[in-house]
Scaffold this motif. Structure first.
Motif, PDB file in Angstrom:
ATOM      1  N   GLU A 129       0.802  -1.040  -0.139  1.00 52.13           N
ATOM      2  CA  GLU A 129      -0.064  -0.113   0.001  1.00 52.13           C
ATOM      3  C   GLU A 129       1.067   1.311  -0.184  1.00 52.13           C
ATOM      4  O   GLU A 129       1.870   1.225   0.568  1.00 52.13           O
ATOM      5  N   SER A 130       0.326   2.309  -0.660  1.00 51.68           N
ATOM      6  CA  SER A 130       1.393   3.559  -0.566  1.00 51.68           C
ATOM      7  C   SER A 130       0.377   4.738  -0.437  1.00 51.68           C
ATOM      8  O   SER A 130      -0.756   4.275  -0.718  1.00 51.68           O
ATOM      9  N   PRO A 131       0.758   5.818  -0.051  1.00 54.70           N
ATOM     10  CA  PRO A 131      -0.115   6.772   0.362  1.00 54.70           C
ATOM     11  C   PRO A 131      -0.855   7.553  -0.843  1.00 54.70           C
ATOM     12  O   PRO A 131      -0.178   7.467  -2.091  1.00 54.70           O
ATOM     13  N   GLU A 132      -2.207   7.931  -0.590  1.00 53.51           N
ATOM     14  CA  GLU A 132      -2.877   8.554  -1.624  1.00 53.51           C
ATOM     15  C   GLU A 132      -2.674  10.038  -1.531  1.00 53.51           C
ATOM     16  O   GLU A 132      -2.548  10.776  -2.572  1.00 53.51           O
ATOM     17  N   LEU A 133      -2.326  10.517  -0.418  1.00 54.20           N
ATOM     18  CA  LEU A 133      -1.745  11.873  -0.239  1.00 54.20           C
ATOM     19  C   LEU A 133      -0.273  11.716  -0.361  1.00 54.20           C
ATOM     20  O   LEU A 133       0.376  11.392   0.476  1.00 54.20           O
ATOM     21  N   LEU A 166      -2.419  14.805  -4.482  1.00 56.32           N
ATOM     22  CA  LEU A 166      -3.144  13.754  -4.474  1.00 56.32           C
ATOM     23  C   LEU A 166      -2.452  12.803  -5.530  1.00 56.32           C
ATOM     24  O   LEU A 166      -2.567  13.167  -6.745  1.00 56.32           O
ATOM     25  N   ARG A 167      -2.112  11.527  -5.388  1.00 52.56           N
ATOM     26  CA  ARG A 167      -1.355  10.970  -6.460  1.00 52.56           C
ATOM     27  C   ARG A 167      -2.267  10.811  -7.749  1.00 52.56           C
ATOM     28  O   ARG A 167      -3.344  10.496  -7.573  1.00 52.56           O
ATOM     29  N   ARG A 192      -6.411   3.974  -5.048  1.00 55.25           N
ATOM     30  CA  ARG A 192      -7.056   5.145  -5.321  1.00 55.25           C
ATOM     31  C   ARG A 192      -6.262   6.326  -6.132  1.00 55.25           C
ATOM     32  O   ARG A 192      -5.251   6.580  -5.578  1.00 55.25           O
ATOM     33  N   PHE A 194      -6.231  10.061  -8.230  1.00 55.92           N
ATOM     34  CA  PHE A 194      -7.108  11.309  -8.484  1.00 55.92           C
ATOM     35  C   PHE A 194      -6.541  12.314  -9.706  1.00 55.92           C
ATOM     36  O   PHE A 194      -5.254  12.570  -9.778  1.00 55.92           O
TER      37      PHE A 194
END
Lengths: 331, 672
Positions: A129-133, A166-167, A192, A194
């Motif tokens: 998992e890696s950050p969405e922000l 936002l990635r 997710r 964006f």
């Protein structure tokens, strides 16, 4: 001896006169039970001489045996008739609705994501998992985006601050993995993303992507093609074929668009799924990886594309609107 | 970018049809979006990759066809427009008496111009108008149409100034000065900033370099003398400036993607040829060409062994050489390897892998075989917390919750979590300006969308809280869990304990044993006396009646939010096996009347302590209020199950039960 025959006849007559199995059961007790009449004959054996006893005993037992088999035969006949009546009385309407235990429903996107995770995971790729922000540097700099490059036009970005975005692509995972894991490795993520795009049937500001990549010795475009072929076959079934077309993404060189075709799903048409290629040597060098020894491939695609193609869904907006009438169609 | 079929065929002869040309281009990387039929002619709509500015012209597309199609040949026009100087007058000096050029900024690599005099106003030739119209452009005038046409044909943007409106008349290429202004051709006024590259005359800016000309110096019906600019600007500088000024033009599109600096003068010559053909007007002899430091291209090495290793297939050495040569590279063989100098129009070719791609795409990607990678294959899939969340989700379905997935970008919402929200600086609209800090808004919106009754939802995913980006689980349950069935009696409706049981089941499935207690601080989203904190993980309870009525939800709606970012840390370790006693248990039921203010957890604790290890298990099977139970009290019916190694006698069982009763009496309970 006469009394045996007499009693046998009397019992047989009673048996034959019975109309229910319950009656037969009573008669069985009366004649053949432990303290029944036939068994009772044996009690008279004491009055007989020693010579007569064996013959008498045998005669009683034979009579008993004959009566027992007659009884069994009659019971079985009556039982059949009785069951027929019972079954008729117990008839149900099998078309009435069944009683289904409540079980929650998996969102159609999750169903797709679960399947992707199974397929890619089973090929030895470790899930991250890696950050969405995400930090700008992982979303762009680490992926070999030159500053002020038109390649960013396709990536309209939501900013939270100068450094935080936002990635726009799950590829942002790559730099994070390169920083912490030494080759050889296989990695992937589903998540997710964006982009600041106007929303319509085929565009949304929020969507989902997978990103798969690996680095090892001697990794080539042929390995990429083989991996995509297996992925496409598992996801879409049938004999899915893979086609490469040159395309440009800053983080791969050579870079391609890959399309798949399965006779079952698309009638032989090529359907473009996403971007792929060999990981750009600038990226490998940035993380101190010897490009003469190691090479790697990467591919990505939009998650929504898969159920849209598989189910003929024509509006991307359904996925995040949570209308039960939509969701309940995908169990 | 659109091109008419005739513009392509002007430059290259081929046996291929328009459709076949389209397929060829698509498979070499210039995807044909569609082939239109306009007034009886095919128009190709070509998608230009961000790194292939050299393809943004009929010339560039012709080059790709020549590289890939063995039946193709260049035409005479192709040869003309690719020659550096196609007109014979380039050594003449006359033009220098008409205008001057000074480059003051390094972002301008080259600036060339020609001057035309004796012009009269007129339309461009019919065939030029026809082609521009088919491309969707409106013909404007002879000079403007020819600049546009030559740009589309050669990829080199041109700009025509009315020479009589230029002060000097001299061109100065420099950065804008603070306070300078310019009104561009489209009528917009710009306050210029230093760093923005401008074309100026001796007094003021007259054009945004590489982007758009100024309105003041535009050619018009009265123009008799014209200065025609053809230049090369740094691609990053053009992009920066045009973004700052909010402009986007066909010219800036090409400069951003890199135009060939060697194509600057030949575009002037092509324009002069076309003008001469149309009107007989010849340019003032000579070209002003300021080109202080022509870029040099270093040779790039390409090894056939590495090419094979990266492509996964052998490309014959001779074919590598031939492909690169067809693409305009100057190839030199040195032992087992090649050194190739890329052409001036291909800035994207920088290192070996770039050349390998060229070889691969022209050779044909369809010839690449399919293999699976071998090597040290690890065990793949999710690990650690990711694995626990997958397992947790399975259990949430099992307890009857439907999964929803909702947007991250939302507006402020009554059910937001506490604390500051993360605000997006450039939201698409105010309704999606914030990153959600809780799943509850999404759950509530999903409930409202679906009628608000008899819904049981959960969502997992990221939320953005005071603690940063977290993995969170949100639950909403309201109304009947089971569908109405023709055979069923009364249905059970979700309540606090339904939700609590769901949470217990879900968390226990991943080895987490939740502890429920009073809220640490009031939570405006929750009913104050029907809510609980789940220690270290979150909150749960009935929705606050105010929130329920504000949102239009049933009062009996139950919600929970649980942080699942680090379940690994709170997961209990795998328990050890407990031996199974062979002896039967003894059971004793007790009913105790006790004040309702005594929580069941204390009752339970008291019994456990009093009975000691003999108590195998206890369970509450009834809670009764009514006849025989005083006000403020309730009667708890509790089953006790004892077991030990050996048979329990009645007497022994009663003794342990009496210990439990005594402990409850100490709490104020009375045996019923």
């Amino acid at each position: 001896m006469d009394e045996i025959a007499e009693l046998e006849e009397q019992a047989a007559k009673a048996f034959r006169g019975a109309t229910t199995t319950a009656e037969l059961r009573e008669l069985e007790i009366r004649f053949l039970g432990k303290s029944g009449l036939v068994t009772g004959l044996m009690r008279g054996i004491g009055k007989l001489s020693a010579d007569e006893r064996p013959a008498f005993g045998a005669a009683v037992n034979e009579a008993k045996g004959r009566l027992q088999s007659l009884l069994d035969q009659l019971t079985s006949a009556l039982r059949g008739a009785e069951l027929a009546v019972q079954f008729e009385n117990e008839k149900i309407d099998l078309t009435l609705p069944g009683r289904r235990p409540r079980a929650g429903r998996t969102h159609v996107l999750q169903q797709t994501i679960d399947k992707i995770k199974r397929v890619i995971g089973s090929m030895g790729f470790v899930y991250y998992e890696s950050p969405e922000l995400e930090l700008f540097k992982y979303n762009f700099d680490a992926l070999n985006y030159p500053p002020d490059h038109p390649a960013m036009d396709a990536q309209d970005t939501f900013y939270v601050s100068d450094d935080l975005v936002l990635r726009t692509q799950c590829t942002a995972l790559q730099g994070r993995v390169f920083e912490t894991v030494a080759p050889p490795f296989r990695a992937f993520t589903v998540g997710r993303t964006f982009r600041n795009e106007a929303v319509d049937r085929t565009h949304s500001h929020t969507f989902h992507q997978i990103d798969v990549f690996m680095v090892d010795e001697g990794i080539s475009m042929a390995h990429l093609k083989g991996t995509l072929r297996v992925f496409a076959r598992e996801m879409f079934g049938g004999d899915a074929k893979v086609r490469f077309r040159p395309d440009f993404f800053p983080f791969v060189e050579p870079g391609v668009d890959y399309a798949i075709s399965t006779p079952k799903l698309f009638g032989g048409r090529w359907v473009e799924l996403g971007g792929a290629g060999l990981i750009h040597p600038n990226i490998l060098e940035r993380y101190g990886i010897d490009t003469e020894r190691y090479s790697g491939f990467a591919f990505g695609l939009g998650v929504e594309r898969i159920p849209m193609m598989a189910h003929g869904i024509d509006d991307l907006r359904h996925f995040l609107e949570n209308d039960v009438r939509f969701l309940e169609q995908f169990r | 970018m659109k091109l008419t079929e005739s513009m392509v065929r002007d430059l290259v002869t081929t046996t291929l049809s328009a459709e076949e040309i389209g397929d060829l281009l698509t498979m070499t990387g210039f995807e044909i979006e569609e082939i239109l039929e306009v007034d009886g002619e095919k128009v190709l709509d070509v998608n230009i990759m961000a790194n292939r500015g050299d393809g943004a012209s009929a010339l560039g597309i012709a080059r790709e066809i020549l590289a890939k199609d063995p039946t193709s040949n260049p035409t005479d026009l192709y040869k003309t427009v690719t020659e550096s100087w196609s007109r014979p007058d380039h050594n003449e000096a006359d033009v220098r008496s008409k205008a001057s050029v000074l480059i003051e900024a390094p972002d301008c690599t080259r600036y060339a111009c020609r001057v035309f005099e004796g012009l009269t106003h007129g339309e461009s030739p019919g065939w030029v108008q026809d082609r521009l119209t088919k491309l969707g452009q409106r013909p404007i005038s002879l000079l403007v149409d020819l600049t546009n046409y030559v740009m589309i044909e050669t990829g080199q943007p041109l700009h025509a100034f009315d020479l009589d409106k230029l002060a000097g008349p001299g061109i100065v290429v420099r950065s804008a000065k603070l306070g300078e202004r310019l009104t561009t051709l489209d009528g917009t006024h710009h306050e210029l900033q230093p760093g923005q590259l401008m074309i100026c005359d001796t007094e003021r800016p007259v054009a945004v370099a590489g982007v758009m000309g100024g309105a003041d110096t535009e050619v018009g019906p009265g123009t008799t003398r014209c200065l025609l600019e053809s230049a090369h600007f740094d691609h990053q500088s053009v992009r920066r400036t045009r973004k700052q000024l909010g402009l986007q033009t066909d010219a800036s599109y090409r400069f951003e993607r890199y135009a060939d600096p060697e194509g600057v003068v030949r575009a002037l010559d092509r324009f002069a040829d076309l003008l001469e053909q149309a009107t007989g007007v010849m340019p003032v002899p000579g070209v002003i060409d300021e080109y202080p430091a022509p870029p040099t291209r270093e040779p790039v090495r390409i090894r056939p062994t590495r090419t094979a290793r990266l492509l996964g297939t052998d490309v014959p050495t001779d074919e590598i050489e031939a492909i690169l040569a067809r693409l305009g590279l100057k190839v030199r063989r040195e032992g087992d390897e090649f050194w190739a100098v890329p052409p001036t129009w291909r800035i994207d070719l920088q290192r070996e892998e770039d050349l390998v791609e060229e070889v691969g795409r022209v050779f044909g990607y369809e010839k690449i075989p399919e293999f699976l990678p071998i090597g040290s294959t690890p065990v793949g899939g999710p690990r650690g917390n990711d694995l626990l969340i997958d397992r947790l989700r399975e259990e949430l379905y099992r307890v009857g919750l439907d999964q929803i997935i909702s947007h991250s970008l939302i507006d402020v919402h009554p059910l937001d979590s506490w604390g500051e929200r993360t605000l997006v600086r450039n939201p698409a609209s105010p309704e999606m300006a914030y990153l959600k800090n809780s799943h509850l808004p999404g759950l509530v919106d999903a409930a409202l969308r679906n009628g608000a009754h008899n819904l049981h939802f959960f969502e997992t995913g990221r939320v953005f809280t005071q603690l940063g980006e977290r993995q969170s689980l949100g639950i909403l349950t309201s109304g009947f869990l089971d569908a109405l069935h023709w055979s069923a009696g009364a249905r059970e409706s979700s309540d606090f304990f339904t939700l609590k049981g769901m949470i217990e089941a879900a968390l226990r499935s991943v080895g987490v044993h939740p502890e429920f207690g009073p809220l640490q601080s009031p939570d405006s989203r929750l009913h104050p006396t029907r809510s609980a904190a789940i220690r270290g993980l979150g909150v749960m309870g009935q929705i606050h009646p105010n929130a329920a009525s504000q949102l239009g939800l049933d009062a009996e709606t139950f919600i929970a939010e649980i942080d699942i970012t680090d379940l690994v840390a709170v997961k209990s370790t795998e328990g050890l096996y407990r031996p199974i006693h062979r002896h039967p248990p003894a059971r004793r039921d007790i009913a105790v009347i006790i004040d309702t203010s005594v929580p069941f957890s204390r009752v339970e604790e008291a019994i456990v302590q009093a009975c000691g290890p003999a108590l195998e298990r206890l369970w509450l099977f009834d809670v009764y209020t009514g006849t025989g139970v005083p006000e403020g009290h309730h009667s708890l019916a509790i089953a006790l199950q004892f077991r030990k190694a050996g048979n329990f006698t009645d007497e022994e069982a009663n003794q342990v039960r009496d210990l439990a009763v005594a402990a409850l009496e100490a709490l104020g309970g009375k045996l019923r």
